[in-house]
Design a protein around this motif. Structure first.
Motif, PDB file in Angstrom:
ATOM      1  N   SER A   1      -0.162 -86.762   7.024  1.00 50.52           N
ATOM      2  CA  SER A   1       0.686 -85.474   6.793  1.00 50.52           C
ATOM      3  C   SER A   1       1.638 -85.701   5.320  1.00 50.52           C
ATOM      4  CB  SER A   1       1.578 -85.034   7.813  1.00 50.52           C
ATOM      5  OG  SER A   1       2.613 -85.913   8.153  1.00 50.52           O
ATOM      6  N   GLY A   2       2.222 -87.000   5.197  1.00 53.45           N
ATOM      7  CA  GLY A   2       2.949 -87.332   4.052  1.00 53.45           C
ATOM      8  C   GLY A   2       1.904 -87.454   2.844  1.00 53.45           C
ATOM      9  N   THR A   3       1.021 -88.107   3.264  1.00 53.14           N
ATOM     10  CA  THR A   3      -0.035 -88.091   2.004  1.00 53.14           C
ATOM     11  C   THR A   3      -0.720 -86.754   1.554  1.00 53.14           C
ATOM     12  OG1 THR A   3      -1.088 -90.483   2.934  1.00 53.14           O
ATOM     13  CG2 THR A   3      -2.285 -89.059   1.273  1.00 53.14           C
ATOM     14  N   MET A   4      -0.821 -85.771   2.489  1.00 52.31           N
ATOM     15  CA  MET A   4      -1.140 -84.431   2.089  1.00 52.31           C
ATOM     16  C   MET A   4      -0.324 -83.836   1.168  1.00 52.31           C
ATOM     17  SD  MET A   4      -4.535 -83.942   2.857  1.00 52.31           S
ATOM     18  CE  MET A   4      -4.352 -85.431   2.590  1.00 52.31           C
ATOM     19  N   ILE A   5       0.958 -83.858   1.652  1.00 54.90           N
ATOM     20  CA  ILE A   5       1.956 -83.500   0.781  1.00 54.90           C
ATOM     21  C   ILE A   5       1.936 -84.045  -0.666  1.00 54.90           C
ATOM     22  CG2 ILE A   5       4.478 -83.189   0.297  1.00 54.90           C
ATOM     23  CD1 ILE A   5       4.574 -83.002   3.444  1.00 54.90           C
ATOM     24  N   GLY A   6       2.012 -85.296  -0.616  1.00 56.47           N
ATOM     25  CA  GLY A   6       2.044 -86.011  -1.897  1.00 56.47           C
ATOM     26  C   GLY A   6       0.553 -85.691  -2.700  1.00 56.47           C
ATOM     27  N   ALA A   7      -0.567 -85.366  -2.302  1.00 57.25           N
ATOM     28  CA  ALA A   7      -1.587 -84.903  -2.808  1.00 57.25           C
ATOM     29  C   ALA A   7      -1.487 -83.510  -3.513  1.00 57.25           C
ATOM     30  CB  ALA A   7      -2.824 -85.016  -1.897  1.00 57.25           C
ATOM     31  N   PHE A   8      -0.604 -82.770  -2.978  1.00 55.72           N
ATOM     32  CA  PHE A   8      -0.591 -81.393  -3.089  1.00 55.72           C
ATOM     33  C   PHE A   8       0.723 -81.426  -4.434  1.00 55.72           C
ATOM     34  CE2 PHE A   8      -2.619 -79.853   0.563  1.00 55.72           C
ATOM     35  CZ  PHE A   8      -3.603 -78.539  -0.058  1.00 55.72           C
ATOM     36  N   ILE A   9       1.659 -82.293  -4.305  1.00 59.77           N
ATOM     37  CA  ILE A   9       2.497 -82.356  -5.565  1.00 59.77           C
ATOM     38  C   ILE A   9       1.780 -82.781  -6.713  1.00 59.77           C
ATOM     39  CG2 ILE A   9       4.250 -84.045  -6.354  1.00 59.77           C
ATOM     40  CD1 ILE A   9       5.659 -83.751  -3.525  1.00 59.77           C
ATOM     41  N   ILE A  10       0.657 -83.799  -6.534  1.00 61.23           N
ATOM     42  CA  ILE A  10      -0.016 -84.332  -8.084  1.00 61.23           C
ATOM     43  C   ILE A  10      -0.786 -83.156  -8.424  1.00 61.23           C
ATOM     44  CG2 ILE A  10      -1.936 -85.711  -8.656  1.00 61.23           C
ATOM     45  CD1 ILE A  10      -0.570 -87.691  -6.555  1.00 61.23           C
ATOM     46  N   GLY A  11      -1.432 -82.253  -7.312  1.00 55.64           N
ATOM     47  CA  GLY A  11      -2.304 -81.220  -7.694  1.00 55.64           C
ATOM     48  C   GLY A  11      -1.623 -80.136  -8.426  1.00 55.64           C
ATOM     49  N   VAL A  12      -0.447 -79.819  -7.998  1.00 54.90           N
ATOM     50  CA  VAL A  12       0.352 -78.771  -8.358  1.00 54.90           C
ATOM     51  C   VAL A  12       0.924 -79.116  -9.720  1.00 54.90           C
ATOM     52  CG1 VAL A  12       2.705 -77.390  -7.958  1.00 54.90           C
ATOM     53  CG2 VAL A  12       1.116 -77.501  -6.446  1.00 54.90           C
ATOM     54  N   LEU A  13       1.138 -80.496  -9.939  1.00 57.91           N
ATOM     55  CA  LEU A  13       1.884 -80.757 -11.253  1.00 57.91           C
ATOM     56  C   LEU A  13       0.850 -80.701 -12.235  1.00 57.91           C
ATOM     57  CD1 LEU A  13       4.160 -84.123 -10.651  1.00 57.91           C
ATOM     58  CD2 LEU A  13       4.582 -82.205 -12.124  1.00 57.91           C
ATOM     59  N   ARG A  14      -0.279 -81.337 -11.849  1.00 56.44           N
ATOM     60  CA  ARG A  14      -1.449 -81.268 -12.933  1.00 56.44           C
ATOM     61  C   ARG A  14      -1.727 -79.672 -13.516  1.00 56.44           C
ATOM     62  NH1 ARG A  14      -3.514 -86.049 -14.335  1.00 56.44           N
ATOM     63  NH2 ARG A  14      -3.593 -87.653 -12.823  1.00 56.44           N
ATOM     64  N   ASN A  15      -1.979 -78.853 -12.511  1.00 55.39           N
ATOM     65  CA  ASN A  15      -2.232 -77.519 -12.794  1.00 55.39           C
ATOM     66  C   ASN A  15      -1.037 -76.727 -13.447  1.00 55.39           C
ATOM     67  OD1 ASN A  15      -2.039 -74.405 -11.512  1.00 55.39           O
ATOM     68  ND2 ASN A  15      -4.236 -75.081 -11.650  1.00 55.39           N
ATOM     69  N   GLY A  16       0.180 -77.039 -12.989  1.00 54.88           N
ATOM     70  CA  GLY A  16       1.105 -76.446 -13.285  1.00 54.88           C
ATOM     71  C   GLY A  16       1.488 -76.696 -15.011  1.00 54.88           C
ATOM     72  N   LEU A  17       1.111 -77.997 -15.304  1.00 55.60           N
ATOM     73  CA  LEU A  17       1.330 -78.435 -16.616  1.00 55.60           C
ATOM     74  C   LEU A  17       0.227 -78.022 -17.565  1.00 55.60           C
ATOM     75  CD1 LEU A  17       2.882 -82.160 -15.867  1.00 55.60           C
ATOM     76  CD2 LEU A  17       3.755 -80.138 -16.798  1.00 55.60           C
ATOM     77  N   ASN A  18      -1.052 -78.060 -16.855  1.00 55.72           N
ATOM     78  CA  ASN A  18      -2.213 -77.301 -17.625  1.00 55.72           C
ATOM     79  C   ASN A  18      -1.850 -76.165 -18.138  1.00 55.72           C
ATOM     80  OD1 ASN A  18      -4.106 -79.272 -17.947  1.00 55.72           O
ATOM     81  ND2 ASN A  18      -4.798 -79.273 -15.934  1.00 55.72           N
ATOM     82  N   MET A  19      -1.526 -75.085 -17.149  1.00 56.87           N
ATOM     83  CA  MET A  19      -1.138 -73.654 -17.424  1.00 56.87           C
ATOM     84  C   MET A  19      -0.065 -73.757 -18.455  1.00 56.87           C
ATOM     85  SD  MET A  19      -1.708 -71.869 -13.883  1.00 56.87           S
ATOM     86  CE  MET A  19      -1.679 -70.329 -14.552  1.00 56.87           C
ATOM     87  N   ALA A  20       0.934 -74.597 -18.545  1.00 57.23           N
ATOM     88  CA  ALA A  20       1.988 -74.753 -19.555  1.00 57.23           C
ATOM     89  C   ALA A  20       1.436 -75.267 -20.752  1.00 57.23           C
ATOM     90  CB  ALA A  20       3.356 -75.405 -19.034  1.00 57.23           C
ATOM     91  N   GLY A  21       0.258 -75.657 -20.982  1.00 53.37           N
ATOM     92  CA  GLY A  21      -0.318 -76.012 -22.278  1.00 53.37           C
ATOM     93  C   GLY A  21       0.122 -77.696 -22.499  1.00 53.37           C
ATOM     94  N   THR A  22       0.689 -78.215 -21.481  1.00 51.39           N
ATOM     95  CA  THR A  22       0.888 -79.563 -21.877  1.00 51.39           C
ATOM     96  C   THR A  22      -0.168 -80.668 -21.852  1.00 51.39           C
ATOM     97  OG1 THR A  22       2.759 -79.167 -20.431  1.00 51.39           O
ATOM     98  CG2 THR A  22       2.258 -81.565 -20.628  1.00 51.39           C
TER      99      THR A  22
END
Length: 340
Positions: free
Chosen positions: A293-314
């Motif tokens: 369960s902790g690993t799934m949360i960690g995976a989603f943190i990475i996924g959200v970070l990458r996606n959000g930063l992409n949408m922000a043009g980073t």
């Protein structure tokens, strides 16, 4: 004696339930804050299509992270999963190209991944080579094999059936529009997300409810005590590395199916994302601590970070820097926890 060791390992695992729960809750709170921050900056972040994109991107990291978690709990590390992903997906593509039906071809790819993991486990336990060096060697071997088998060229024209796993969805609703073109009413639940959920539940059951899972925790908690108490430490480690390789094979099938092309150069640096997901989710690099369960949360943190930063043009380079700092912070928290 074996039962005593299992109770001892389980006790060590449960001695710090508040610490483990706090780590998971803090990671989950971080995930919520990231979603809120990116949503505030871009309203499209919370759209259904973007949510499905995050789920699809996270599915590969999650599959690799689950296998990595099992290995880390034993006190080891697997640096080869990215290259094994590429080799397994490449073998699947070659099998389909040779005329083998898609499902048997994918099974062959998973078996290739499991064989790589089995080799890792053998080298680590029988040849007594440290996990870092053994899996680093396999990383080079698997990548070299993938490039050699394909001549470093992608394998295309694999057919529509090859792309069903990566691009299909359950309960998708499509109707013909007035202009004669199909219109998606409900995009459905992507197959990779369903596969990730099934694998996560199975892995959690294995770790928490089965003897093999208790032996994995016992091995990582105190290998010598586990061995003296009757736990077959070598067998346990081999199982963990084999499962990690097999899940890398599954992830390879998912990724190549999404691309509808077998790319021998895919999976570069994916092992770091898998390690980051496990560590952010609370797995200890010292061994003996971690959960799915902790690993799934960690995976989603990475996924959200990458996606959000992409949408922000980073840029992708800044993304690597940000995730690097996140990993360092997670390991630092783990070090503090171990000292306490």
């Amino acid at each position: 004696m074996v039962e005593f060791t299992e109770r001892k390992a389980s006790a060590r695992w449960k001695l710090r339930p508040s610490a483990g729960l706090f780590h998971r809750m803090s990671a989950f709170l971080t995930l919520i804050l990231l979603v809120a921050a990116f949503s505030f900056g871009n309203a499209a972040f919370l759209s259904v299509n973007n949510g499905l994109t995050i789920l699809l991107q996270t599915s590969v990291i999650g599959l690799l992270g689950i296998g990595m978690t099992m290995v880390i709990i034993t006190g080891g590390i697997d640096l080869s999963v990215g290259s094994v992903l590429a080799l397994s997906g490449t073998v699947t593509g070659l099998a389909v190209k040779a005329g083998l039906p898609v499902l048997p071809a994918m099974a062959v790819g998973v078996l290739v991944g499991a064989a790589c993991g089995l080799f890792n486990g053998f080298v680590i336990t029988k040849m007594r080579i440290t996990p870092f060096v053994a899996t680093l060697g396999m990383m080079l071997i698997a990548r070299g094999l993938a490039l050699q088998l394909t001549g470093a060229a992608p394998i295309s024209q694999l057919g529509d059936a090859f792309g069903v796993l990566g691009n299909g969805a359950l309960f998708r609703v499509v109707e013909m529009g007035a202009n004669g073109f199909p219109k998606v009413i409900f995009p459905g639940i992507p197959y990779p997300v369903i596969l990730l959920a099934v694998v996560a539940l199975a892995a959690a059951y294995l770790l928490r409810r089965r003897q093999t899972g208790r032996h994995i925790y016992a091995t990582g908690s105190n290998e010598e005590a586990a061995r003296l108490s009757g736990v077959r430490v070598h067998r346990t480690k081999i199982i963990a590395y084999t499962l990690s390789g097999a899940l890398a094979g599954v992830a390879g099938n998912v990724l190549m199916s999404r691309l509808i092309t077998a790319q021998p150069s895919e999976g570069v640096m994916y092992e770091l994302d898998a390690i980051a997901a496990a560590v952010i989710g609370g797995a200890s690099l010292m061994g003996g601590v971690g959960n799915v369960s902790g690993t799934m949360i960690g995976a989603f943190i990475i996924g959200v970070l990458r996606n959000g930063l992409n949408m922000a043009g980073t840029s992708a380079f800044i993304q690597q820097i940000v995730i690097g700092f996140v990993v360092i912070g997670a390991v630092y928290v783990d070090q503090i926890r171990n000292r306490r």
